[in-house]
Scaffold this active site. Structure first.
Site, short mmCIF file in Angstrom:
data_model
loop_
_atom_site.label_atom_id
_atom_site.label_comp_id
_atom_site.label_asym_id
_atom_site.label_seq_id
_atom_site.Cartn_x
_atom_site.Cartn_y
_atom_site.Cartn_z
N THR A 12 66.09 73.91 55.46
CA THR A 12 65.12 74.68 56.24
C THR A 12 65.70 75.24 57.53
O THR A 12 64.96 75.62 58.43
CB THR A 12 63.90 73.79 56.56
OG1 THR A 12 64.36 72.60 57.23
CG2 THR A 12 63.15 73.42 55.31
N SER A 252 63.83 68.05 67.30
CA SER A 252 63.40 68.69 66.06
C SER A 252 63.89 70.12 65.98
O SER A 252 64.20 70.75 66.99
CB SER A 252 61.87 68.68 65.95
OG SER A 252 61.30 69.57 66.90
N LYS A 253 63.97 70.64 64.75
CA LYS A 253 64.34 72.04 64.53
C LYS A 253 63.29 72.96 65.14
O LYS A 253 63.62 74.00 65.71
CB LYS A 253 64.45 72.32 63.03
CG LYS A 253 65.55 71.57 62.31
CD LYS A 253 65.52 71.90 60.83
CE LYS A 253 66.52 71.07 60.04
NZ LYS A 253 66.44 71.35 58.59
N ARG A 254 62.03 72.58 64.99
CA ARG A 254 60.95 73.47 65.43
C ARG A 254 60.98 73.70 66.93
O ARG A 254 60.52 74.73 67.43
CB ARG A 254 59.60 72.89 65.00
CG ARG A 254 59.43 72.88 63.48
CD ARG A 254 58.11 72.29 63.05
NE ARG A 254 58.00 72.23 61.60
CZ ARG A 254 56.96 71.74 60.95
NH1 ARG A 254 55.94 71.24 61.62
NH2 ARG A 254 56.94 71.71 59.63
N LYS A 256 63.72 73.96 68.52
CA LYS A 256 65.01 74.62 68.74
C LYS A 256 65.94 73.76 69.59
O LYS A 256 66.64 74.27 70.49
CB LYS A 256 64.80 76.01 69.38
CG LYS A 256 63.99 76.95 68.49
CD LYS A 256 63.83 78.33 69.12
CE LYS A 256 63.04 79.24 68.20
NZ LYS A 256 62.84 80.59 68.78
#
Length: 473
Positions: A12, A252-254, A256
């Site tokens: 993802t 988290s990725k969300r 960034k």
């Protein structure tokens, strides 16, 4: 029993440092026990899948030395290693559970489920499926499936008793079965849920130890009930603490948060990153911080994984990186650091550039920082910090030190570090000044910085003309 661990990311996007730490712990768990490390791609969430993410994951693992023994990019006898290519396998095992009575076809549409969610929200309780389809006779359910009615397959949870297990890090975990929802195993699009696919894959791929974040502690009883239904032995669970930021929020990725390539592009070394991440949630037996990957493989012990979250601190990572930079061989360092230097050096000799970069080798914590610490060698103007200005105005001897040094520099005909040292000594002896009031004013006026490498090396690289110009400002 052969130790086999797996890293099973979803494609993802990029890998942030929390993902990389998970991969590292799975890798070290295997290697510390002479086992095998497998890479599996859990791409059942097709909507969130990002093109090129798998290549990025493989490149990331290879870059930091966590090369899979088996799986995507390595091959092996338990493939395919993409979950999207194993749909028939999941369907087969889900149907087997239905036949046993441990799962059932659910035909509830979105409208009914939304009403249940609204009721749960109104009552301010978590939404859980109410088991509406659990008692539909199997023959009737199969007839509805054959007629093309949309369905999912749900796991039938026991409503009494307790499911417990012993986690390597957190000890015994108990969950009341009555609190477990009849989770979806196969979605209406034919894809499995993560909760189902990972159990099937871990068993078929003979995974002996499962490393994952502690957010799955309370979910694991669901997996254990699946293992029980199939009559399979469950793996050893190692729920490791999360990696959090200084504000105590999860990386988290969300959000960034830092990903590996961001760090590499800023000039952090893979070996420094791995060394640092290994100590986020794990402690060695000996009082030691610097480890090569090989040393980590030998020292790692799953029993020394902490149950407290590891706090990601960029300053601590910079400390590790500075250590590895200082200990690089000069030739390798020069080749590496030149890729980060953004100033035009076409009018400089290669010898001068190499001396400049080597002089500041011990004064940077990451690659791009070289541009900040050497910028005054490439510009005619610089701005002094308030701290520097305060030092220059701190004592009436300072102007005399600078004035005397100017006269000493003017008399140098052979420009080398020995003569520059002699000029500094002459100032020291003639004005009877030493220490902070001698070296700091000269460094500040000559280079624009209060701290740096040896003063004579710095001034030598500036050159006589630039040094005098700066001193006279």
């Amino acid at each position: 029993m052969k130790v086999r661990t797996r890293f099973a990311p979803s494609p993802t996007g990029y890998m942030h440092i929390g993902n990389l730490r998970s991969a590292l712990f799975a890798y070290l768990t295997a290697k510390s026990m002479d086992g095998e490390f497998i890479l599996r791609i859990e791409d059942t969430d097709q909507e969130r899948k990002v093109e090129g993410a798998v290549d990025f994951i493989c490149q990331t693992l290879n870059l930091v030395g966590l090369k899979p023994d088996e799986g995507v990019g390595a091959g092996g006898m338990y493939g395919p290693y993409y979950q999207s290519e194993r749909l028939a396998i999941y369907q087969k095992y889900a149907e087997e559970l239905v036949e046993k009575g441990d799962a059932y076809y659910c035909f509830c549409d979105e409208e009914r489920l939304n009403k249940l969610r609204e009721i749960a929200n109104a009552r301010k309780v978590p939404f859980t499926y109410d088991g509406h389809c659990a008692n539909i006779p199997l023959e009737e359910a199969r007839r509805r499936v054959a007629n093309g009615e949309k369905y999912v397959i749900r796991q039938k949870m026991p409503k009494e008793g307790v499911t417990s297990y012993v986690d390597t890090v957190y000890g015994e975990i108990k969950v009341e079965n009555a609190t477990l929802e009849d989770q979806i195993l196969i979605k209406s699009d034919g894809f499995p849920t993560y909760n189902f696919a990972n159990v099937i894959d871990d068993h078929l791929m003979k995974i002996s130890h499962v490393n994952r974040g502690n957010e799955y502690l309370s979910s694991t009883p669901k997996y254990l009930l699946l293992y029980k239904s199939f009559g399979w032995e469950s793996p050893i669970y190692i729920h490791q603490p999360l990696v959090i930021k200084a504000d105590r929020t999860k990386i988290s990725k969300r959000n960034k948060d830092d990903n590996l390539m961001d760090l590499i592009n800023r000039g952090f070394l893979p070996e420094a990153i791995i060394n640092y991440l290994a100590l986020l949630g794990w402690s060695p037996k000996e009082n030691k911080e610097i480890f090569t990957l090989k040393e980590l493989e030998e020292a790692f012990d799953i029993k020394r994984i902490s149950n407290a979250p590891g706090c990601y601190d960029i300053k601590k990572l910079e400390w590790f990186n500075a250590h590895y930079i200082k200990n690089m061989e000069d030739e390798k360092y020069l080749s590496w650091i030149k890729s980060y230097l953004t100033y035009d050096v076409t009018d400089k000799t290669e010898d001068w550039v190499n001396k400049l970069l080597l002089t500041y080798k011990g004064h940077i914590s990451h690659g791009v920082q070289i541009n900040d610490v050497v910028k005054n060698f490439f510009t005619d103007e610089y701005n002094l910090s308030d701290e520097c200005i305060e030092l220059l105005e701190s004592d009436e001897i300072v102007p005399l030190v600078i004035e005397k040094f100017i006269s000493e520099i003017e008399q140098i005909t052979d420009w080398n570090t020995d003569n520059i040292k002699l000029a500094v000594d002459n100032v020291k002896n003639s004005l009877n000044v030493k220490g902070k009031l001698l070296y700091m004013p000269l460094r500040i006026k000559a280079s624009g910085y209060m701290h740096g490498p040896e003063l004579d090396a710095c001034i030598y690289l500036l050159g006589k003309e630039k040094t005098l110009n700066n001193l006279r400002k």
